[in-house]
Motif scaffolding. Structure first.
Motif, PDB file in Angstrom:
ATOM      1  N   MET A 130       0.815  -1.252  -0.176  1.00 14.04           N
ATOM      2  CA  MET A 130       0.167  -0.255  -0.017  1.00 14.04           C
ATOM      3  C   MET A 130       0.474   1.592   0.059  1.00 14.04           C
ATOM      4  O   MET A 130       2.113   1.474   0.714  1.00 14.04           O
ATOM      5  CB  MET A 130      -1.215  -0.450   1.239  1.00 14.04           C
ATOM      6  N   THR A 131       0.492   2.399  -1.239  1.00 14.49           N
ATOM      7  CA  THR A 131       1.226   3.492  -0.868  1.00 14.49           C
ATOM      8  C   THR A 131       1.038   4.431   0.131  1.00 14.49           C
ATOM      9  O   THR A 131      -0.365   4.204   1.165  1.00 14.49           O
ATOM     10  CB  THR A 131       1.471   4.416  -2.522  1.00 14.49           C
ATOM     11  N   GLU A 132       1.731   5.172   0.835  1.00 13.20           N
ATOM     12  CA  GLU A 132       2.282   6.327   1.643  1.00 13.20           C
ATOM     13  C   GLU A 132       0.336   6.800   1.239  1.00 13.20           C
ATOM     14  O   GLU A 132      -0.087   7.489   2.634  1.00 13.20           O
ATOM     15  CB  GLU A 132       2.822   6.747   1.905  1.00 13.20           C
ATOM     16  N   SER A 133       0.538   8.126   0.462  1.00  8.51           N
ATOM     17  CA  SER A 133      -0.537   7.635  -0.022  1.00  8.51           C
ATOM     18  C   SER A 133      -2.301   7.453   0.423  1.00  8.51           C
ATOM     19  O   SER A 133      -3.133   8.148   0.958  1.00  8.51           O
ATOM     20  CB  SER A 133      -0.839   8.899  -1.255  1.00  8.51           C
ATOM     21  N   SER A 134      -1.902   6.730   0.158  1.00  8.40           N
ATOM     22  CA  SER A 134      -3.062   5.546  -0.114  1.00  8.40           C
ATOM     23  C   SER A 134      -3.288   5.244   1.483  1.00  8.40           C
ATOM     24  O   SER A 134      -4.334   5.444   1.888  1.00  8.40           O
ATOM     25  CB  SER A 134      -3.554   4.101  -0.529  1.00  8.40           C
ATOM     26  N   ARG A 135      -1.998   5.136   2.426  1.00 11.76           N
ATOM     27  CA  ARG A 135      -2.180   5.216   3.719  1.00 11.76           C
ATOM     28  C   ARG A 135      -3.040   6.435   4.299  1.00 11.76           C
ATOM     29  O   ARG A 135      -3.787   6.262   4.972  1.00 11.76           O
ATOM     30  CB  ARG A 135      -0.858   4.748   4.169  1.00 11.76           C
ATOM     31  N   LEU A 136      -2.693   7.440   3.720  1.00 14.23           N
ATOM     32  CA  LEU A 136      -2.837   8.491   4.369  1.00 14.23           C
ATOM     33  C   LEU A 136      -4.495   8.896   4.361  1.00 14.23           C
ATOM     34  O   LEU A 136      -5.428   9.533   5.252  1.00 14.23           O
ATOM     35  CB  LEU A 136      -1.582   9.601   4.111  1.00 14.23           C
ATOM     36  N   ALA A 137      -4.853   8.258   3.474  1.00  8.76           N
ATOM     37  CA  ALA A 137      -6.025   8.615   2.902  1.00  8.76           C
ATOM     38  C   ALA A 137      -7.357   7.437   3.730  1.00  8.76           C
ATOM     39  O   ALA A 137      -8.268   8.432   4.100  1.00  8.76           O
ATOM     40  CB  ALA A 137      -6.679   8.470   1.114  1.00  8.76           C
ATOM     41  N   ARG A 138      -6.366   6.882   4.305  1.00 10.44           N
ATOM     42  CA  ARG A 138      -7.393   5.735   4.773  1.00 10.44           C
ATOM     43  C   ARG A 138      -7.256   6.014   6.165  1.00 10.44           C
ATOM     44  O   ARG A 138      -8.380   6.220   7.082  1.00 10.44           O
ATOM     45  CB  ARG A 138      -6.906   4.537   5.281  1.00 10.44           C
ATOM     46  N   GLN A 139      -6.625   6.643   7.042  1.00 10.15           N
ATOM     47  CA  GLN A 139      -6.232   7.086   7.915  1.00 10.15           C
ATOM     48  C   GLN A 139      -7.765   8.631   8.177  1.00 10.15           C
ATOM     49  O   GLN A 139      -8.148   8.500   8.638  1.00 10.15           O
ATOM     50  CB  GLN A 139      -4.704   7.701   8.438  1.00 10.15           C
ATOM     51  N   ILE A 140      -7.368   9.405   7.378  1.00  9.53           N
ATOM     52  CA  ILE A 140      -8.039  10.550   6.983  1.00  9.53           C
ATOM     53  C   ILE A 140      -9.466  10.081   7.213  1.00  9.53           C
ATOM     54  O   ILE A 140     -10.219  10.290   7.652  1.00  9.53           O
ATOM     55  CB  ILE A 140      -8.048  11.250   5.928  1.00  9.53           C
ATOM     56  N   ALA A 141     -10.039   9.286   6.365  1.00  7.99           N
ATOM     57  CA  ALA A 141     -11.296   8.508   6.215  1.00  7.99           C
ATOM     58  C   ALA A 141     -11.917   8.026   7.198  1.00  7.99           C
ATOM     59  O   ALA A 141     -12.701   8.401   7.399  1.00  7.99           O
ATOM     60  CB  ALA A 141     -10.903   7.015   4.847  1.00  7.99           C
ATOM     61  N   THR A 142     -10.539   7.197   7.942  1.00 12.75           N
ATOM     62  CA  THR A 142     -11.826   6.427   9.426  1.00 12.75           C
ATOM     63  C   THR A 142     -11.639   7.807   9.948  1.00 12.75           C
ATOM     64  O   THR A 142     -12.294   7.694  10.700  1.00 12.75           O
ATOM     65  CB  THR A 142     -10.209   5.834   9.582  1.00 12.75           C
TER      66      THR A 142
ATOM     67  N   GLU B  52     -15.089   8.771   2.446  1.00 10.46           N
ATOM     68  CA  GLU B  52     -14.799   7.995   4.296  1.00 10.46           C
ATOM     69  C   GLU B  52     -14.434   6.836   3.531  1.00 10.46           C
ATOM     70  O   GLU B  52     -13.889   5.854   4.627  1.00 10.46           O
ATOM     71  CB  GLU B  52     -16.416   8.593   4.360  1.00 10.46           C
ATOM     72  N   ARG B  53     -13.988   6.012   2.035  1.00  7.62           N
ATOM     73  CA  ARG B  53     -13.660   4.636   1.599  1.00  7.62           C
ATOM     74  C   ARG B  53     -11.963   4.713   1.871  1.00  7.62           C
ATOM     75  O   ARG B  53     -12.026   3.574   1.434  1.00  7.62           O
ATOM     76  CB  ARG B  53     -14.646   4.493   0.754  1.00  7.62           C
ATOM     77  N   GLY B  54     -11.964   6.187   1.314  1.00  6.38           N
ATOM     78  CA  GLY B  54     -10.082   5.879   1.351  1.00  6.38           C
ATOM     79  C   GLY B  54      -9.818   5.430  -0.066  1.00  6.38           C
ATOM     80  O   GLY B  54      -8.348   5.716  -0.536  1.00  6.38           O
ATOM     81  N   ASP B  55     -11.071   5.900  -1.506  1.00  7.91           N
ATOM     82  CA  ASP B  55     -10.987   6.393  -2.328  1.00  7.91           C
ATOM     83  C   ASP B  55      -9.508   7.368  -3.206  1.00  7.91           C
ATOM     84  O   ASP B  55      -9.125   6.687  -3.747  1.00  7.91           O
ATOM     85  CB  ASP B  55     -12.255   6.013  -3.150  1.00  7.91           C
ATOM     86  N   ARG B  56      -9.725   7.834  -2.066  1.00 11.90           N
ATOM     87  CA  ARG B  56      -9.217   9.842  -2.849  1.00 11.90           C
ATOM     88  C   ARG B  56      -8.583  10.120  -1.062  1.00 11.90           C
ATOM     89  O   ARG B  56      -9.040  10.422  -0.672  1.00 11.90           O
ATOM     90  CB  ARG B  56      -9.974  10.553  -3.432  1.00 11.90           C
ATOM     91  N   LEU B  57      -7.179  11.181  -1.592  1.00  4.30           N
ATOM     92  CA  LEU B  57      -6.864  11.707  -0.852  1.00  4.30           C
ATOM     93  C   LEU B  57      -7.682  13.355  -0.673  1.00  4.30           C
ATOM     94  O   LEU B  57      -7.106  13.762  -1.619  1.00  4.30           O
ATOM     95  CB  LEU B  57      -5.597  11.527  -0.648  1.00  4.30           C
ATOM     96  N   PRO B  58      -8.166  13.734   0.031  1.00  9.34           N
ATOM     97  CA  PRO B  58      -9.065  15.311  -0.220  1.00  9.34           C
ATOM     98  C   PRO B  58      -7.656  16.211  -0.030  1.00  9.34           C
ATOM     99  O   PRO B  58      -6.776  16.328   0.654  1.00  9.34           O
ATOM    100  CB  PRO B  58     -10.063  15.026   0.988  1.00  9.34           C
ATOM    101  N   SER B  59      -8.088  17.388  -0.353  1.00 14.10           N
ATOM    102  CA  SER B  59      -7.150  19.044  -0.599  1.00 14.10           C
ATOM    103  C   SER B  59      -7.311  18.740   0.979  1.00 14.10           C
ATOM    104  O   SER B  59      -7.893  18.926   1.310  1.00 14.10           O
ATOM    105  CB  SER B  59      -7.380  19.456  -1.037  1.00 14.10           C
ATOM    106  N   LEU B  60      -6.245  19.213   2.005  1.00 14.15           N
ATOM    107  CA  LEU B  60      -6.098  19.903   2.720  1.00 14.15           C
ATOM    108  C   LEU B  60      -7.125  20.789   3.549  1.00 14.15           C
ATOM    109  O   LEU B  60      -7.759  20.665   4.630  1.00 14.15           O
ATOM    110  CB  LEU B  60      -4.947  20.514   3.389  1.00 14.15           C
ATOM    111  N   PRO B  61      -7.280  21.636   2.957  1.00 12.00           N
ATOM    112  CA  PRO B  61      -8.580  22.481   2.585  1.00 12.00           C
ATOM    113  C   PRO B  61     -10.145  22.522   2.971  1.00 12.00           C
ATOM    114  O   PRO B  61     -10.262  22.342   3.700  1.00 12.00           O
ATOM    115  CB  PRO B  61      -8.768  23.334   0.818  1.00 12.00           C
ATOM    116  N   MET B  62     -10.613  20.482   1.964  1.00  9.38           N
ATOM    117  CA  MET B  62     -11.291  19.950   2.471  1.00  9.38           C
ATOM    118  C   MET B  62     -11.049  19.519   3.751  1.00  9.38           C
ATOM    119  O   MET B  62     -12.521  19.285   4.274  1.00  9.38           O
ATOM    120  CB  MET B  62     -11.422  19.146   1.034  1.00  9.38           C
ATOM    121  N   VAL B  63     -10.166  18.859   3.928  1.00 10.74           N
ATOM    122  CA  VAL B  63     -10.089  18.276   5.244  1.00 10.74           C
ATOM    123  C   VAL B  63     -10.376  19.211   6.522  1.00 10.74           C
ATOM    124  O   VAL B  63     -11.128  18.546   7.248  1.00 10.74           O
ATOM    125  CB  VAL B  63      -8.812  17.950   5.369  1.00 10.74           C
ATOM    126  N   GLU B  64      -9.499  20.558   6.486  1.00  9.95           N
ATOM    127  CA  GLU B  64     -10.419  21.601   7.181  1.00  9.95           C
ATOM    128  C   GLU B  64     -12.018  21.518   7.552  1.00  9.95           C
ATOM    129  O   GLU B  64     -12.795  22.138   8.433  1.00  9.95           O
ATOM    130  CB  GLU B  64      -9.581  22.609   6.747  1.00  9.95           C
TER     131      GLU B  64
END
Length: 234
Positions: free
Chosen positions: A1-13, A44-56
């Motif tokens: 699993m790539t780092e980007s997909s791992r980060l997306a999963r953590q944010i999603a969770t 929320e499924r971690g399929d995509r990594l949102p931008s930081l402004p979107m996360v905020e």
């Protein structure tokens, strides 16, 4: 699993857990931030990594903010999990100083949660403090106990102990260093319904693992890794 997909999963969770904790539907949260429900579902499924402004934007709508921390490499975490899995639970309880901390807490109502609850239920996770859930109505009692225990509160902004007021109502992490060890609290309106776990002649009130995975994203991630390590070991 790539780092980007791992980060997306953590944010999603983190986003999904907080939304569910607040009993919001995906559509309700999407409406608050001007998103399509389908886009939020992908996040929320971690399929995509949102931008930081979107996360905020999402976290602000949930009354939360983003905090960045560093942690050991996955290989180091896996080694720590494997090492802990080989240790007797009673030894880990002793090294954590759990009984000493609980004796000091006395009659303050609490339920053990997070990594501490996982440890007592057979899933030893890395941790250097005791995790408890405490009701907001007992906040004054907790503050009085912290004063008696010569506590210092963790200041995440400066990455140091001290310079913050002890009261849980004050902004900051609910994490204190005391004369009895480190205490981390999850403040809640009502204590979670506990199950009783017995070790070494003592009974502990703990939050069930299924609830720990909902209320503590960090512990949930470690629990998944723990199960993966067990499965890999056959």
């Amino acid at each position: 699993m790539t780092e980007s997909s791992r980060l997306a999963r953590q944010i999603a969770t983190a986003i999904r857990h907080e939304r569910e904790r607040q009993e919001l539907t995906q559509q309700a949260l999407a409406d608050l931030v001007g998103l399509r429900q389908g886009t939020l579902a992908h996040i929320e499924r971690g399929d995509r990594l949102p931008s930081l402004p979107m996360v905020e934007r999402l976290l602000t709508a949930l009354g939360r903010q983003l905090r960045v921390e560093l942690e050991p490499l996955d290989s180091h975490l896996d080694a720590a999990l494997d090492e802990l899995a080989e240790e007797p639970v009673l030894k880990l309880i002793d090294e954590l100083g759990l009984d000493r901390m609980l004796a000091a807490l006395g009659d303050l109502p609490y339920v053990l949660t997070g990594s501490t609850a996982a440890l007592l239920q057979g899933a030893p996770l890395p941790g250097d403090g005791v995790d408890v859930a405490v009701c907001w109505r007992d906040s004054a009692r907790l503050t009085a106990w912290l004063e008696q225990a010569y506590a210092q509160r963790w200041n995440a902004r400066w990455a140091e102990w001290g310079s913050l007021r002890l009261e849980p109502e004050e902004p900051g992490e609910h994490r204190w260093r005391t004369r009895y060890g480190e205490l981390r609290a999850r403040m809640c309106d009502e204590l979670p319904e506990p199950v009783e776990v017995r070790h070494g002649g003592r009974t502990y009130p703990v939050e069930p693992l299924v609830r720990v995975e909902v209320t503590d994203p960090r512990a949930a991630d470690l629990l998944r890794r723990h199960r993966q390590r067990l499965a890999s070991a056959g």
